[in-house]
Scaffold this motif. Sequence first.
Motif, PDB file in Angstrom:
ATOM      1  N   VAL A 103       0.851  -1.184   0.000  1.00 15.27           N
ATOM      2  CA  VAL A 103       0.000   0.000   0.000  1.00 15.27           C
ATOM      3  C   VAL A 103       0.892   1.241   0.000  1.00 15.27           C
ATOM      4  O   VAL A 103       1.692   1.432   0.923  1.00 15.27           O
ATOM      5  CB  VAL A 103      -0.934   0.033   1.221  1.00 15.27           C
ATOM      6  CG1 VAL A 103      -1.812   1.290   1.185  1.00 15.27           C
ATOM      7  CG2 VAL A 103      -1.805  -1.223   1.265  1.00 15.27           C
ATOM      8  N   CYS A 155      -6.526   8.198   0.413  1.00 14.02           N
ATOM      9  CA  CYS A 155      -5.768   7.240   1.233  1.00 14.02           C
ATOM     10  C   CYS A 155      -6.476   7.005   2.558  1.00 14.02           C
ATOM     11  O   CYS A 155      -6.534   5.877   3.057  1.00 14.02           O
ATOM     12  CB  CYS A 155      -4.349   7.745   1.477  1.00 14.02           C
ATOM     13  SG  CYS A 155      -3.364   7.929  -0.028  1.00 14.02           S
ATOM     14  N   THR A 182       3.242  -1.251   4.184  1.00 14.94           N
ATOM     15  CA  THR A 182       2.876   0.148   3.962  1.00 14.94           C
ATOM     16  C   THR A 182       4.103   0.945   3.549  1.00 14.94           C
ATOM     17  O   THR A 182       5.123   0.935   4.241  1.00 14.94           O
ATOM     18  CB  THR A 182       2.273   0.768   5.235  1.00 14.94           C
ATOM     19  OG1 THR A 182       1.102   0.022   5.598  1.00 14.94           O
ATOM     20  CG2 THR A 182       1.896   2.229   5.007  1.00 14.94           C
ATOM     21  N   VAL A 193      -2.328   0.334  -4.696  1.00 16.55           N
ATOM     22  CA  VAL A 193      -2.372  -0.955  -3.992  1.00 16.55           C
ATOM     23  C   VAL A 193      -1.935  -2.054  -4.945  1.00 16.55           C
ATOM     24  O   VAL A 193      -2.401  -2.119  -6.091  1.00 16.55           O
ATOM     25  CB  VAL A 193      -3.799  -1.252  -3.469  1.00 16.55           C
ATOM     26  CG1 VAL A 193      -3.826  -2.583  -2.711  1.00 16.55           C
ATOM     27  CG2 VAL A 193      -4.289  -0.123  -2.573  1.00 16.55           C
ATOM     28  N   ALA A 234      -8.087   0.520  -5.443  1.00 22.86           N
ATOM     29  CA  ALA A 234      -7.959   0.772  -4.007  1.00 22.86           C
ATOM     30  C   ALA A 234      -9.338   0.854  -3.358  1.00 22.86           C
ATOM     31  O   ALA A 234      -9.771   1.907  -2.870  1.00 22.86           O
ATOM     32  CB  ALA A 234      -7.165   2.052  -3.765  1.00 22.86           C
TER      33      ALA A 234
END
Length: 224
Positions: free
Chosen positions: A69, A78, A102, A202, A211
């Motif tokens: 991500v 986001c 992440t 993503v 996403a």
Amino acid sequence: MAAQFAADRRRRRAFWSATIVVAVLLTAGTVGYQRFQSQSAEPVRYPAGTAAHGGTGVARGSGPVTIDVYADFMCPNCKRFEDSTATMLDGAVTAGQVTVVTHPVAFLDRMSQGAKYSTRAVAAAGCAADGGRFTEYVRMLFQQQPAEQTPGLTDDRLVTLGRDAGLPESFAQCVRDGTYRGWAAHVSERAARDGVIGTPTVKVNGEVTAADPTAVRAALGDAG
């Protein structure tokens, strides 16, 4: 004719002399700019837990399916992705199905009126990784997300969020020193080189997916 030939020869000589001078100046300028960049760029220090993911991501979970991500802490989409998928991904991590990595990027510095909020927030998240509370801190950053075209949260506010997340006192010094600002630039540059042009991006096992929860769930099903 002889005079014309001599004049043409002088023009050609002047042309090539000028061309050589321009080439030398361009080369010198490029070298100078590269040296300036190397001297002015902040050093890259890597937060805890990033080495296993190319120095650009912090992982949670150890499942066979990897979800990458790429997110900017000033990006409204986001936040929406985080809010809509947190429960699902938490369950998949707990079940041992996925590894969620992440990659915090600073694409939206231009949206904080010169305050470089995205960079400061990414750097603070790096400090939180050192304190073992990266996920908790990231969620607090999204909960307290400032509006675009504002300076964003102050460093003092970023420090307060860290205390609320249970981080030690060393976190405050890390934030105020800007320890991981160079890392924020590094993650952003690497993401851009890897074809990430917007946030959130993503990837499920390296394949870009939409996403949103439905698309991510479908991609997880396809990945087994």
